[in-house]
Design a protein around this motif. Structure first.
Motif, PDB file in Angstrom:
ATOM      1  N   ASP A   8       0.817  -1.215   0.000  1.00 33.26           N
ATOM      2  CA  ASP A   8       0.000   0.000   0.000  1.00 33.26           C
ATOM      3  C   ASP A   8       0.848   1.262   0.000  1.00 33.26           C
ATOM      4  O   ASP A   8       0.313   2.371  -0.020  1.00 33.26           O
ATOM      5  CB  ASP A   8      -0.937   0.010   1.219  1.00 33.26           C
ATOM      6  CG  ASP A   8      -2.108  -0.953   1.047  1.00 33.26           C
ATOM      7  OD1 ASP A   8      -2.627  -1.055  -0.072  1.00 33.26           O
ATOM      8  OD2 ASP A   8      -2.489  -1.595   2.037  1.00 33.26           O
TER       9      ASP A   8
ATOM     10  N   VAL B 262      -5.027  -3.731  -3.259  1.00 29.77           N
ATOM     11  CA  VAL B 262      -4.992  -2.526  -2.432  1.00 29.77           C
ATOM     12  C   VAL B 262      -5.973  -2.611  -1.267  1.00 29.77           C
ATOM     13  O   VAL B 262      -7.020  -3.228  -1.354  1.00 29.77           O
ATOM     14  CB  VAL B 262      -5.305  -1.264  -3.271  1.00 29.77           C
ATOM     15  CG1 VAL B 262      -4.214  -1.028  -4.317  1.00 29.77           C
ATOM     16  CG2 VAL B 262      -6.664  -1.378  -3.952  1.00 29.77           C
TER      17      VAL B 262
ATOM     18  N   GLU C 293      -8.642  -0.837   1.111  1.00 30.33           N
ATOM     19  CA  GLU C 293      -9.619   0.259   1.063  1.00 30.33           C
ATOM     20  C   GLU C 293     -10.026   0.590   2.493  1.00 30.33           C
ATOM     21  O   GLU C 293     -10.272  -0.328   3.269  1.00 30.33           O
ATOM     22  CB  GLU C 293     -10.836  -0.146   0.231  1.00 30.33           C
ATOM     23  CG  GLU C 293     -10.519  -0.309  -1.240  1.00 30.33           C
ATOM     24  CD  GLU C 293     -11.735  -0.716  -2.071  1.00 30.33           C
ATOM     25  OE1 GLU C 293     -12.633  -1.392  -1.544  1.00 30.33           O
ATOM     26  OE2 GLU C 293     -11.763  -0.347  -3.250  1.00 30.33           O
TER      27      GLU C 293
ATOM     28  N   HIS D 257      -7.997   3.716   0.599  1.00 33.17           N
ATOM     29  CA  HIS D 257      -6.631   3.767   0.091  1.00 33.17           C
ATOM     30  C   HIS D 257      -5.721   4.640   0.947  1.00 33.17           C
ATOM     31  O   HIS D 257      -6.159   5.655   1.476  1.00 33.17           O
ATOM     32  CB  HIS D 257      -6.599   4.331  -1.330  1.00 33.17           C
ATOM     33  CG  HIS D 257      -7.258   3.456  -2.322  1.00 33.17           C
ATOM     34  ND1 HIS D 257      -7.771   3.942  -3.480  1.00 33.17           N
ATOM     35  CD2 HIS D 257      -7.495   2.119  -2.355  1.00 33.17           C
ATOM     36  CE1 HIS D 257      -8.302   2.957  -4.188  1.00 33.17           C
ATOM     37  NE2 HIS D 257      -8.150   1.839  -3.521  1.00 33.17           N
ATOM     38  N   THR D 258      -4.465   4.233   0.978  1.00 36.77           N
ATOM     39  CA  THR D 258      -3.435   5.092   1.551  1.00 36.77           C
ATOM     40  C   THR D 258      -3.240   6.272   0.596  1.00 36.77           C
ATOM     41  O   THR D 258      -3.605   6.190  -0.589  1.00 36.77           O
ATOM     42  CB  THR D 258      -2.100   4.338   1.683  1.00 36.77           C
ATOM     43  OG1 THR D 258      -1.657   3.972   0.363  1.00 36.77           O
ATOM     44  CG2 THR D 258      -2.223   3.106   2.566  1.00 36.77           C
TER      45      THR D 258
ATOM     46  N   ILE E  76      -1.507   5.106  -2.629  1.00 35.69           N
ATOM     47  CA  ILE E  76      -2.359   4.402  -3.600  1.00 35.69           C
ATOM     48  C   ILE E  76      -3.295   5.394  -4.292  1.00 35.69           C
ATOM     49  O   ILE E  76      -3.569   5.270  -5.491  1.00 35.69           O
ATOM     50  CB  ILE E  76      -3.124   3.245  -2.941  1.00 35.69           C
ATOM     51  CG1 ILE E  76      -2.146   2.166  -2.445  1.00 35.69           C
ATOM     52  CG2 ILE E  76      -4.160   2.655  -3.890  1.00 35.69           C
ATOM     53  CD1 ILE E  76      -1.307   1.507  -3.524  1.00 35.69           C
ATOM     54  N   GLN E  77      -3.762   6.412  -3.575  1.00 33.49           N
ATOM     55  CA  GLN E  77      -4.584   7.450  -4.208  1.00 33.49           C
ATOM     56  C   GLN E  77      -3.791   8.138  -5.310  1.00 33.49           C
ATOM     57  O   GLN E  77      -4.305   8.383  -6.413  1.00 33.49           O
ATOM     58  CB  GLN E  77      -5.037   8.478  -3.169  1.00 33.49           C
ATOM     59  CG  GLN E  77      -6.022   7.941  -2.167  1.00 33.49           C
ATOM     60  CD  GLN E  77      -6.281   8.932  -1.043  1.00 33.49           C
ATOM     61  OE1 GLN E  77      -5.984  10.117  -1.146  1.00 33.49           O
ATOM     62  NE2 GLN E  77      -6.843   8.443   0.060  1.00 33.49           N
TER      63      GLN E  77
ATOM     64  N   HIS F 246      -3.306   5.756  -8.234  1.00 32.33           N
ATOM     65  CA  HIS F 246      -4.531   5.678  -9.031  1.00 32.33           C
ATOM     66  C   HIS F 246      -4.666   6.915  -9.925  1.00 32.33           C
ATOM     67  O   HIS F 246      -5.051   6.812 -11.094  1.00 32.33           O
ATOM     68  CB  HIS F 246      -5.758   5.508  -8.128  1.00 32.33           C
ATOM     69  CG  HIS F 246      -7.014   5.238  -8.886  1.00 32.33           C
ATOM     70  ND1 HIS F 246      -7.848   6.242  -9.313  1.00 32.33           N
ATOM     71  CD2 HIS F 246      -7.554   4.065  -9.327  1.00 32.33           C
ATOM     72  CE1 HIS F 246      -8.858   5.700  -9.972  1.00 32.33           C
ATOM     73  NE2 HIS F 246      -8.708   4.391  -9.998  1.00 32.33           N
TER      74      HIS F 246
ATOM     75  N   TRP G   2      -7.243  -3.535 -10.647  1.00 32.30           N
ATOM     76  CA  TRP G   2      -7.239  -3.281  -9.207  1.00 32.30           C
ATOM     77  C   TRP G   2      -8.046  -4.356  -8.503  1.00 32.30           C
ATOM     78  O   TRP G   2      -9.086  -4.781  -9.006  1.00 32.30           O
ATOM     79  CB  TRP G   2      -7.854  -1.912  -8.928  1.00 32.30           C
ATOM     80  CG  TRP G   2      -7.125  -0.809  -9.635  1.00 32.30           C
ATOM     81  CD1 TRP G   2      -7.236  -0.459 -10.947  1.00 32.30           C
ATOM     82  CD2 TRP G   2      -6.150   0.066  -9.076  1.00 32.30           C
ATOM     83  NE1 TRP G   2      -6.401   0.584 -11.236  1.00 32.30           N
ATOM     84  CE2 TRP G   2      -5.719   0.930 -10.102  1.00 32.30           C
ATOM     85  CE3 TRP G   2      -5.604   0.208  -7.791  1.00 32.30           C
ATOM     86  CZ2 TRP G   2      -4.768   1.918  -9.897  1.00 32.30           C
ATOM     87  CZ3 TRP G   2      -4.664   1.192  -7.596  1.00 32.30           C
ATOM     88  CH2 TRP G   2      -4.243   2.034  -8.636  1.00 32.30           C
TER      89      TRP G   2
ATOM     90  N   PRO H 181      -9.432  -4.917  -4.566  1.00 30.01           N
ATOM     91  CA  PRO H 181      -9.491  -4.591  -3.144  1.00 30.01           C
ATOM     92  C   PRO H 181      -9.076  -5.809  -2.303  1.00 30.01           C
ATOM     93  O   PRO H 181      -9.538  -6.932  -2.556  1.00 30.01           O
ATOM     94  CB  PRO H 181     -10.954  -4.230  -2.914  1.00 30.01           C
ATOM     95  CG  PRO H 181     -11.454  -3.800  -4.274  1.00 30.01           C
ATOM     96  CD  PRO H 181     -10.709  -4.685  -5.239  1.00 30.01           C
TER      97      PRO H 181
ATOM     98  N   PRO I 128     -12.555   3.909  -6.699  1.00 31.27           N
ATOM     99  CA  PRO I 128     -12.089   3.856  -5.297  1.00 31.27           C
ATOM    100  C   PRO I 128     -13.000   4.607  -4.349  1.00 31.27           C
ATOM    101  O   PRO I 128     -13.723   5.484  -4.731  1.00 31.27           O
ATOM    102  CB  PRO I 128     -10.713   4.486  -5.346  1.00 31.27           C
ATOM    103  CG  PRO I 128     -10.488   4.969  -6.723  1.00 31.27           C
ATOM    104  CD  PRO I 128     -11.645   4.596  -7.565  1.00 31.27           C
TER     105      PRO I 128
END
Length: 174
Positions: A27, A75, A77, A79-80, A83-84, A87, A102, A104, A174
């Motif tokens: 993550d 990833v 959820e 998101h860290t 990861i945001q 994305h 992706w 989750p 996300p």
């Protein structure tokens, strides 16, 4: 265990024949050349994606030659921040020819055990693995090359399972 550098691992993209697949399980990645752009993004500043250019050019060259490059990002959820950001920049990877999906983490099959001690890995042409190793702070130490048929076969099984159940970027919300 002998590790090769990221540059040496990237040379594998020049020699594979058909398919390269990356399984991403972390993550957060503490990649030195990303620290400035990531911090700028966190601060809401204009994106400077120039640090990605060498990778994007490599991916464009590889995929324009008819070879495929795929990724599944498993990833957590919510998101860290990393990861945001990942994305938010995925469109650049896909414009260069990568196919990214992706998954989750909470949707992983119950009891799934990841091969190679749960490390990230690249699988080239269903025969060679470049397994990523990281330090306690998440910094890349290098990649271990594995060609053991039973280990490769297990990675192929996990790749196929996760690819089929993962969500293409354009459908992942996300």
């Amino acid at each position: 265990m002998e590790l090769i550098s990221s540059d040496e691992r990237n040379q594998l993209f020049e020699s594979f024949a058909h398919d390269a697949f990356h399984l991403e399980l972390r993550d957060d990645y503490s990649v030195p050349n990303e620290e400035g752009p990531f911090e700028s993004w966190l601060a809401g500043e204009d994106d400077d994606d120039s640090f990605m250019e060498p990778w994007l050019q490599l991916m464009k060259r590889v995929t324009d030659s008819g070879r495929t490059v795929r990724r599944v990002r498993v990833v957590t959820e919510p998101h860290t921040p990393y990861i945001q950001w990942e994305h938010a920049t995925t469109d650049l990877n896909e414009e260069a020819g990568e196919s990214i999906r992706w998954l989750p983490r909470h949707k992983l099959p119950e009891g799934l055990v990841f091969p190679v001690a749960g490390n990230d890995w690249w699988l080239f042409d269903n025969k060679l693995l470049a397994v990523g190793h990281f330090d306690n702070e998440g910094r890349v130490l290098g990649s271990e090359i594995i060609e053991t048929p039973s280990v490769v076969a297990e990675c192929i099984r996990v790749r196929d399972l996760l690819w089929d159940m993962s969500i293409p970027t354009n459908e992942y919300k996300p």
